[in-house]
Structure formats: structure tokens, C-alpha cells
Design a protein around this motif. Structure first.
Motif, PDB file in Angstrom:
ATOM      1  N   ILE A 169       0.818  -1.213   0.000  1.00 37.29           N
ATOM      2  CA  ILE A 169       0.000   0.000   0.000  1.00 37.29           C
ATOM      3  C   ILE A 169       0.855   1.267   0.000  1.00 37.29           C
ATOM      4  O   ILE A 169       1.893   1.345   0.634  1.00 37.29           O
ATOM      5  CB  ILE A 169      -0.979   0.051   1.197  1.00 37.29           C
ATOM      6  N   VAL A 170       0.385   2.236  -0.773  1.00 44.11           N
ATOM      7  CA  VAL A 170       0.976   3.572  -0.751  1.00 44.11           C
ATOM      8  C   VAL A 170      -0.146   4.521  -0.374  1.00 44.11           C
ATOM      9  O   VAL A 170      -0.947   4.924  -1.209  1.00 44.11           O
ATOM     10  CB  VAL A 170       1.571   3.940  -2.125  1.00 44.11           C
ATOM     11  N   PRO A 171      -0.234   4.840   0.927  1.00 46.88           N
ATOM     12  CA  PRO A 171      -1.345   5.669   1.372  1.00 46.88           C
ATOM     13  C   PRO A 171      -1.224   7.112   0.882  1.00 46.88           C
ATOM     14  O   PRO A 171      -0.127   7.575   0.580  1.00 46.88           O
ATOM     15  CB  PRO A 171      -1.258   5.618   2.898  1.00 46.88           C
TER      16      PRO A 171
ATOM     17  N   LEU B 115       1.409  10.532   4.017  1.00 53.96           N
ATOM     18  CA  LEU B 115       2.730   9.914   4.193  1.00 53.96           C
ATOM     19  C   LEU B 115       2.696   8.901   5.323  1.00 53.96           C
ATOM     20  O   LEU B 115       2.083   9.137   6.354  1.00 53.96           O
ATOM     21  CB  LEU B 115       3.762  10.983   4.538  1.00 53.96           C
ATOM     22  N   ALA B 116       3.343   7.775   5.115  1.00 57.55           N
ATOM     23  CA  ALA B 116       3.474   6.776   6.175  1.00 57.55           C
ATOM     24  C   ALA B 116       4.900   6.251   6.166  1.00 57.55           C
ATOM     25  O   ALA B 116       5.175   5.157   5.681  1.00 57.55           O
ATOM     26  CB  ALA B 116       2.462   5.650   5.974  1.00 57.55           C
ATOM     27  N   ILE B 117       5.799   7.076   6.661  1.00 62.49           N
ATOM     28  CA  ILE B 117       7.212   6.696   6.721  1.00 62.49           C
ATOM     29  C   ILE B 117       7.756   7.099   8.084  1.00 62.49           C
ATOM     30  O   ILE B 117       7.165   7.922   8.779  1.00 62.49           O
ATOM     31  CB  ILE B 117       8.038   7.420   5.623  1.00 62.49           C
ATOM     32  N   TYR B 118       8.877   6.486   8.472  1.00 61.80           N
ATOM     33  CA  TYR B 118       9.563   6.899   9.701  1.00 61.80           C
ATOM     34  C   TYR B 118      10.509   8.037   9.349  1.00 61.80           C
ATOM     35  O   TYR B 118      11.471   7.840   8.622  1.00 61.80           O
ATOM     36  CB  TYR B 118      10.354   5.738  10.293  1.00 61.80           C
TER      37      TYR B 118
ATOM     38  N   ASP C 220      16.779   2.394   5.603  1.00 59.82           N
ATOM     39  CA  ASP C 220      16.231   1.641   6.738  1.00 59.82           C
ATOM     40  C   ASP C 220      14.716   1.522   6.648  1.00 59.82           C
ATOM     41  O   ASP C 220      14.139   0.487   7.003  1.00 59.82           O
ATOM     42  CB  ASP C 220      16.624   2.311   8.060  1.00 59.82           C
TER      43      ASP C 220
ATOM     44  N   TYR D 181      13.001  -2.042   6.398  1.00 53.83           N
ATOM     45  CA  TYR D 181      12.069  -2.461   7.445  1.00 53.83           C
ATOM     46  C   TYR D 181      10.763  -2.963   6.842  1.00 53.83           C
ATOM     47  O   TYR D 181      10.258  -4.026   7.210  1.00 53.83           O
ATOM     48  CB  TYR D 181      11.799  -1.308   8.409  1.00 53.83           C
ATOM     49  N   TRP D 182      10.215  -2.205   5.875  1.00 53.91           N
ATOM     50  CA  TRP D 182       8.921  -2.623   5.328  1.00 53.91           C
ATOM     51  C   TRP D 182       9.085  -3.847   4.434  1.00 53.91           C
ATOM     52  O   TRP D 182       8.148  -4.638   4.278  1.00 53.91           O
ATOM     53  CB  TRP D 182       8.228  -1.464   4.619  1.00 53.91           C
TER      54      TRP D 182
ATOM     55  N   ASN E  54       7.633   7.248   0.402  1.00 53.43           N
ATOM     56  CA  ASN E  54       6.347   6.652   0.760  1.00 53.43           C
ATOM     57  C   ASN E  54       5.914   5.658  -0.320  1.00 53.43           C
ATOM     58  O   ASN E  54       5.423   4.571  -0.032  1.00 53.43           O
ATOM     59  CB  ASN E  54       5.306   7.765   0.903  1.00 53.43           C
ATOM     60  N   PHE E  55       6.153   6.070  -1.554  1.00 57.11           N
ATOM     61  CA  PHE E  55       5.830   5.224  -2.692  1.00 57.11           C
ATOM     62  C   PHE E  55       6.656   3.935  -2.653  1.00 57.11           C
ATOM     63  O   PHE E  55       6.134   2.831  -2.755  1.00 57.11           O
ATOM     64  CB  PHE E  55       6.135   6.018  -3.972  1.00 57.11           C
TER      65      PHE E  55
ATOM     66  N   CYS F 282       8.116   2.481  -0.165  1.00 58.63           N
ATOM     67  CA  CYS F 282       7.813   1.590   0.957  1.00 58.63           C
ATOM     68  C   CYS F 282       6.679   0.621   0.628  1.00 58.63           C
ATOM     69  O   CYS F 282       6.607  -0.469   1.187  1.00 58.63           O
ATOM     70  CB  CYS F 282       7.432   2.405   2.196  1.00 58.63           C
ATOM     71  N   GLY F 283       5.788   1.038  -0.273  1.00 55.19           N
ATOM     72  CA  GLY F 283       4.634   0.201  -0.592  1.00 55.19           C
ATOM     73  C   GLY F 283       4.960  -0.953  -1.530  1.00 55.19           C
ATOM     74  O   GLY F 283       4.215  -1.928  -1.590  1.00 55.19           O
TER      75      GLY F 283
END
Ligand SMILES: Nc1ncnc2c1ncn2[C@@H]1O[C@H](COP(=O)(O)OP(=O)(O)OP(=O)(O)O)[C@@H](O)[C@H]1O
Ligand SMILES: [Mg+2]
Lengths: 410, 308
Positions: free
Chosen positions: B78-80, B83-86, B93, B97-98, B142-143, B145-146
Motif C-alpha cells: 500500500i501507498v497511502p 505519508l506513512a514513513i519513519y 532503513d 524495514y517494510w 512513501n511510494f 515503501c509500498g
């Protein structure tokens, strides 16, 4: 399982990449400890808390004098200051809170002891102090143990002495036999019995007891404060991740949500160890604590982190927002730290607050650690105190996990 | 693949998603196009398992999301929209992690992270914390990570908002690359250009309802091969309308400042149209002729401008 491990590493990296929280969790307790120790005076070697024992000797026999002189032994005077007073003066001073305890040796005590009759020393302690009266009681008990021991070894001779006190003169023969017997027995066991303070040493195996300084009493509270800060920082992570959307990524992943909490829990453990390490090191050096206790103390502290984390997490997940969660936990944390002995040791608190302290999560954790440092407990004695709390904490964190699942899924 | 049947999600009285059904096939990009508040994100959140649907069923990769959540979720990436990143973890990293969250490890993970870093153009900043990134760079992370774990199904919720045109093209390339590998991509946007460029199939959603669906060509056929003429200037409705009717054209929209009509053989009749409308006293400042696109389709279907 592997992902929990990966998550803990990830969390630690995050904390080290943004070390503000870590640094303040180390620096604030250190500063408080340093400040208090400086203000109250006294480092490791300075015994600044001393029990003041008032003694009234109504018996005035050689037995009672023996007790008094035993309490006047060098090693004991490090801890207990002896002052002879008459009965009324003693009671009055204790009632006014002046002195740690008043010991009354009743009339006829010596004779009764020699004949092994039932007899009691009378001790009145100052209720506003907690460590000193304990010290006195233990000291007296060990003296009485020594008395028992003397009875076992010198039973016959003591009876003769008792008879002589009744006025029966000792005949010349019996006197010499008596003396010879005693001399024999003494030479046989002298190594064991003398100096009498040896028995006292048995019950206080750690020499630190002899110098229970204010700084040492402060130290466990300071450490638990650091654990509290570390745990508090980690407990806000639930909201941070929720706001940053990474919690959503976790929920969307095939990983069980409870493993998120288990990872947080272990992170709190590691984080506490990291934060406690420099403080523990500083304290050990400053207070001159035996270094073999270091890693046991560190391990124990690492366990306190998850316990405090569990309590704080429950608060966080019950709060309606990150802001509210932060405010509530801060509002709760500082009074808890205050009452739980992190700013002032419980020994210096009014009795009722010291009682409340025992029912705070951090206060419960401070005391066993203090006992470990002062030598009251060994390592296992200290750990025994933590398992029960740990079980409660596990329930709390699972509860937090369950509540947060419902929160994460709108 | 994704199968959504009669999906409904209500917030109190508000029905954010209203009996939505569609299915998206592997190796295709399925576009969900709609204006703000249409219900695109809500639909995506339900498919990601982040929201519990009020009613309806969702099957992901052949597994029922409600009954077989773990299996269903493991095929998703998923790419919400948010933003959903650390931000306190380097790009590398974050991606690692994802990736690990979906079971990647070792060399495989490292190679994949490197590949994605290259594709999202963050290789030279891979060790920096996203705190120090620009908005567009964070979007690109963010993109990444998905899709670092090469999911069979990729849910992209307006992934290019705020990304500059060059970076956007690279992200499109990445989407196409995934599609060629057989990934089923669900792509929401309110940019028609994106939908036209990327999507094999589309559903147009408004007020929580799908109002049209099909391939781009199928949707264009709604216009029966007509062209679109868009005029800007100043127009007087009462005088313009009869003229248009006389030209055998249809009005898509008419405001005092703009006019949009559909008409067959637009290029041939354009001079006559301009002359006729000018004759009403209208002041024409700009003229555009185009094939029907999603914008005009949306306008035709809803009477609303998609950009409004
Ligand atoms: N948590 C919520 N509580 C109440 N209403 C909500 C909530 N989330 C979304 N809505 C409503 O649901 C509707 C659909 O919202 P959604 O975010 O799905 O729109 P969208 O199509 O993604 O729009 P955008 O293009 O702006 O992202 C909106 O009317 C919105 O106000
Ligand atoms: Mg949206």
C-alpha cells in the motif's frame, strides 16, 4: 518472531537517530541525583544517616552492661549512636521524635537471662523513621542470638554465675574449675565468637550497610526515574506511529498486531538498559558500590522499563489523542516520581507518604533495588520482588494492545 | 487480483462508499477516478484492512479479507495518500524495514532496496533521515515503501501529489514495471492525465458511487465519437443556448465565463461554431478542440467539473 526482533532494532535505531529523548532520560535523573546529593551532603563514605539509640538501664547488671558495651562496638557505632538516658527523659524524647529508638533494659533482665527465664527488652521506635529503627531491631536481635549461643556454650558456668548472684558464694574449688572451664572453652571458640560484632556482620553481609548515605538512599529512585523516562518516551510511540501513518502500514501488513506491542515492550527493556547504564556507572563510582553488583542491577533495571512501559501504555491507549495522552502521563508521572522516592528517599518522608509510595509502581521498584544496594537483599531477593509486578505489567500491556487494536481499526 | 462486491462504508449518517463493486485483474492498472471526497481513500482503506466495511465483501489475491486476513494481506502493498514513513529512520532503513515486514531478508532484501532506491531517485540520499527531505522526496519514499516487497497487488492512493514532473515520470515507470511483472495495481487519482496514461480500466466514482466504468475506449464511446470544444470568454446563456441547439451540438457546461460543447467532426465545423457564437455578442478569448477525455466524460456524467 524474526520480525519482532527486526522491529526492536528498528525502534532502537530511531531512538539513536533522534537522541533527544535518550539524552534527557539520562541527564535529568543524573542532574536531580547530583543536585540532591550535593545539597544533602555526603558521598559514598559519609554516613549521614545514623540511628540514635537512647538506652535506659534499669537492671544495671553485668549482663545489661554487656549489651550496652556490645552496642558500643566500633563497627556498630558507625551505624548506631548510643546515649544513656533515664526512663522518663528517654520516653519523652522519642515521643517528640528526637532519636531513632529507646531501649529499656528492665530490672532483673540479667538474672532472668542467665536462668533462661522468659524476659524481654523493651524497645520504642520513632515511627517517622524507617531505616534506623530497622537497623536497631536487627542489631538487637543479633545480640540476643549471640546470647543464645553463649548459653549453649557456657550453660553450666552461667548457672553458677546466676547462683552467685543469689548470694551463694562460690567455693574456691568451684571457682578454679569454673575459670579453667571457661578458659578452655573460650580458647576453643574464641575465633568464632569474638569480637561479638561478628554476629552483627553475619546479618549485614554487605559493608555498605555501615554507610547508608543519603546519596545511596537516593540512588535507586534516580535509576527508576530514568527507567520511567525511557518507558514514557516509548509509550508515546503508539500515537506517533498512528499519526505518522506507520501504524497503518503495520495493520495492513500480515503481522499480528500484538507483535507490535511485544516489540515495543522489548524496546522499552533495551532502552531502559541503555539509559540506566551511564547513570548506574556514575552512581557505582560515586558511591563506591561493589562492582560485582553492576550487571545484576542493570539487568534488574532493564526489567523495570517494560513494567513502567505497560502502565504508561495503558494510559496512552485509553487517552483520546496524542496530546491528551502526553498530558495525562506527565500529570501522573511527576507526582508518582515524587511520592515514589525519586526526588526524596522514602526514609526522609512522612510515614503516610512512605506508605503510599509502596503502592506506586515506581515506589515498589525503588525499594527492592535499595535493599540490594544496602545489602538487605541479595540478587534473588531483589528479583523476587519484580516477578509479581511483571506479571501484572504483562496483563496491562496485553490490555493496552487489545484496546489499541480497536483504536487502530476505526 | 481484487474483487470488491457491494462495498459500503458509513460514518454515522454519511455514506462515504455506497455499494461499490469492481474487480481488477493481474497485470493491469485499474484506475479509481473521482473528485475530493468521492470515497477513493475510504475504498482503498477498506481493501488494505485499515477500515472495517459496513457491508460488502472484499477478496484479495483469492482470499477473503474478513475471513483470511493474514493470507489476503500478505499479497498487498500500500501507498497511502498520507505519508506513512519513519522520519527518524533513513530511506534505506525505511525500505528495509517494510521489506522485512513481508518476510524479505538477507541479500534479496538488500538488492530489492537498492533497486527501489534507484527507481525513486533517492539513492544518493539513502542514508539521510527523511526529516531532511523535501515534500516530494518524502512522497517518493512513501511510494517505495509500498512496493519494496514486490506485492502481487499494489494499492496506490494519489501517490504523485506534490511530486515534480520528472520524478512523476519515474514513478509511472515503476508502476508500469510492476504491471509488466503481473502485479495488479489499483490507482486512485483525480488527475485525468495520469489515469489516461496509466490505466487499462477505470471506474469513475462520485459521492461514494461508481457512475461509469470500463476501458478508456469504452468510456470514450459514451460520446459516440464526438469531439469537445471548449471556449473561454464571456457568454450570455439565454442567447447562446438556442444557437448551440441549432448547430446540433450538446452543452457540457455553460457559465458566464466558459462554454464546453460536444460536436461531431469538431475540426471541420469549428469556424462555423465560432462565427455563430460570436454572433450572439459573446467575446471569445480562447478556443480549444480535443478528443473526449475523462474530464469531459466526468462533466457529462455529473455536470460537475472534476477540477472544481
Ligand atoms: N474518519 C472519518 N469520519 C467521518 N467521515 C469521514 C472520515 N473519513 C472520510 N470521511 C468522509 O468520507 C467521504 C470520502 O472521503 P475519502 O477520503 O474517501 O475521499 P477521497 O475520494 O479519497 O478524496 P480526496 O481526493 O480528497 O482524497 C468524505 O465525505 C469524507 O468527509
Ligand atoms: Mg483520498
Amino acid at each position: 518472531m524474526r520480525f519482532i526482533f527486526v522491529t526492536v532494532i528498528k525502534e532502537m535505531k530511531r531512538r539513536f537517530n533522534d537522541p533527544g529523548g535518550l539524552i534527557s532520560a539520562i541527564m535529568i535523573p543524573l542532574a536531580v541525583g547530583f543536585l540532591m546529593a550535593t545539597v544533602m551532603g555526603g558521598g559514598g563514605g559519609q554516613p549521614s544517616i545514623k540511628a540514635q539509640l537512647l538506652v535506659t538501664d534499669l537492671d544495671d547488671s553485668f549482663v545489661s552492661q554487656g549489651i550496652i558495651s556490645a552496642l558500643g562496638q566500633d563497627r556498630i557505632t558507625d551505624m548506631i549512636m548510643l546515649q544513656k538516658v533515664d526512663h522518663e527523659a528517654g520516653q519523652q524524647r522519642i515521643n517528640e521524635g528526637d532519636g531513632s529508638g529507646h531501649l529499656i533494659i528492665p530490672k532483673g533482665f540479667g538474672k532472668a537471662w542467665l536462668e533462661r527465664e522468659e524476659v524481654a527488652l523493651q524497645l520504642t521506635v520513632n515511627p517517622s523513621q524507617s531505616i534506623s529503627p530497622r537497623l536497631i531491631r536487627e542489631m538487637l536481635e543479633s545480640l540476643l542470638d549471640l546470647g543464645d549461643y553463649l548459653h549453649k556454650v557456657f550453660g553450666e558456668e552461667l548457672k553458677i554465675i546466676a547462683r552467685s548472684l543469689d548470694g551463694n558464694e562460690l567455693t574456691g574449688i568451684s571457682t578454679s574449675v569454673f575459670s579453667a572451664n571457661i578458659a578452655d572453652k573460650i580458647s576453643g571458640i574464641a575465633d568464632l565468637v569474638f569480637p561479638p560484632a561478628m554476629t552483627v556482620e553475619d546479618i549485614t553481609p554487605q559493608p555498605e550497610t555501615a554507610s547508608v548515605s543519603f546519596a545511596l538512599l537516593m540512588f535507586p529512585g534516580i535509576l527508576v526515574m530514568a527507567a520511567f523516562f525511557a518507558a514514557n518516551g516509548q509509550s508515546t510511540n503508539f500515537w506517533t506511529e498512528k499519526e505518522k501513518g506507520t501504524l497503518g502500514r503495520w495493520v495492513a501488513s500480515p503481522n499480528a498486531f500484538f507483535s507490535f506491542w511485544i516489540a515495543q515492550w522489548f524496546t522499552a527493556m533495551l532502552l531502559t538498559a541503555v539509559v540506566a547504564f551511564p547513570i548506574l556507572l556514575a552512581g557505582f563510582l560515586y558511591l563506591d558500590i561493589r562492582f560485582e553488583k553492576f550487571f545484576t542491577a542493570l539487568a534488574w533495571l532493564a526489567l523495570t522499563g517494560p513494567i513502567l512501559f505497560s502502565v504508561l501504555s495503558l494510559i496512552q491507549v485509553l487517552a483520546p489523542s496524542k496530546k491528551a495522552g502526553g498530558m495525562i502521563s506527565t500529570l501522573i508521572m511527576f507526582p508518582l516520581l515524587m511520592v515514589g522516592g525519586s526526588f526524596f528517599p522514602t526514609e526522609t518522608m512522612p510515614k503516610f507518604i512512605a506508605t503510599i509510595a509502596q503502592y506506586t509502581p515506581n515506589g515498589r521498584l525503588v525499594e527492592p533495588m535499595k535493599g540490594y544496594f544496602t545489602g538487605e537483599y541479595g540478587a534473588s531477593g531483589m528479583f523476587i520482588h519484580v516477578w509479581g509486578i511483571m506479571a501484572v505489567a504483562l496483563v496491562l500491556v496485553l490490555l493496552a494492545g487489545w484496546i489499541s487494536t480497536r483504536k487502530a481499526l476505526a | 487480483m481484487i474483487e470488491v462486491r457491494d462495498l459500503q462504508k458509513s460514518y454515522g449518517d454519511l455514506i462515504a462508499v455506497n455499494r461499490v463493486s469492481f474487480s481488477a485483474r493481474p497485470g493491469t492498472v485499474f484506475g479509481l477516478l473521482g473528485p475530493n471526497g468521492a470515497g477513493k481513500s475510504t475504498t482503498i482503506s477498506c481493501i488494505s484492512g485499515l477500515l472495517k466495511p459496513t457491508a460488502g465483501t472484499i477478496r484479495v489475491g483469492g482470499f477473503d479479507l474478513a475471513g483470511d486476513a493474514v493470507k489476503a494481506k500478505s499479497s498487498l502493498g500500500i501507498v497511502p495518500q498520507e505519508l506513512a514513513i519513519y522520519e527518524d529512520l533513513s530511506a534505506r532503513d525505511n525500505l528495509a524495514y517494510w521489506g522485512a515486514a513481508y518476510g524479505l531478508k538477507g541479500d534479496g532484501l538488500k538488492q530489492r532496496v537498492d533497486h527501489v532506491l534507484n527507481r525513486i531517485g533517492l539513492m544518493d540520499r539513502a542514508g539521510d533521515l527523511p526529516k531532511q527531505y523535501s515534500g516530494g522526496m518524502k512522497r517518493r519514499l512513501n511510494f517505495g515503501c509500498g512496493l519494496v516487497h514486490e506485492p502481487a497487488i499494489l494499492l496506490l492512493d494519489e501517490p504523485t501529489v506534490g511530486v515534480d514532473p520528472q520524478s512523476r515520470e519515474r514513478l509511472f515507470d515503476l508502476v508500469r514495471e510492476e504491471k509488466t511483472k503481473g502485479t495488479c495495481v489499483l490507482y486512485t487519482t483525480h488527475y485525468m492525465e495520469e489515469a489516461e496514461k496509466l490505466c487499462d480500466e477505470l471506474a469513475i466514482i462520485d459521492h461514494g458511487k461508481i457512475i461509469a466504468g470500463g476501458t478508456l475506449d469504452e468510456l470514450r464511446a459514451e460520446f459516440g465519437g464526438n469531439d469537445i470544444i471548449r471556449l473561454t470568454g464571456s457568454f450570455e446563456a439565454s442567447r447562446v443556448e438556442p444557437v448551440i441547439a441549432g448547430l446540433n451540438a450538446g452543452v457540457l457546461s455553460l457559465t458566464p465565463e466558459s462554454l464546453m460543447i460536444t460536436i461531431s467532426e469538431g475540426a471541420r465545423v469549428l469556424p462555423a461554431v465560432l462565427q455563430a457564437i460570436s454572433a450572439t455578442g459573446a467575446d471569445i478569448r480562447d478556443t480549444r478542440l480535443s478528443e473526449p477525455n475523462l474530464e469531459s466524460l466526468f462533466l457529462k456524467l455529473t455536470g460537475k467539473d472534476l477540477r472544481a
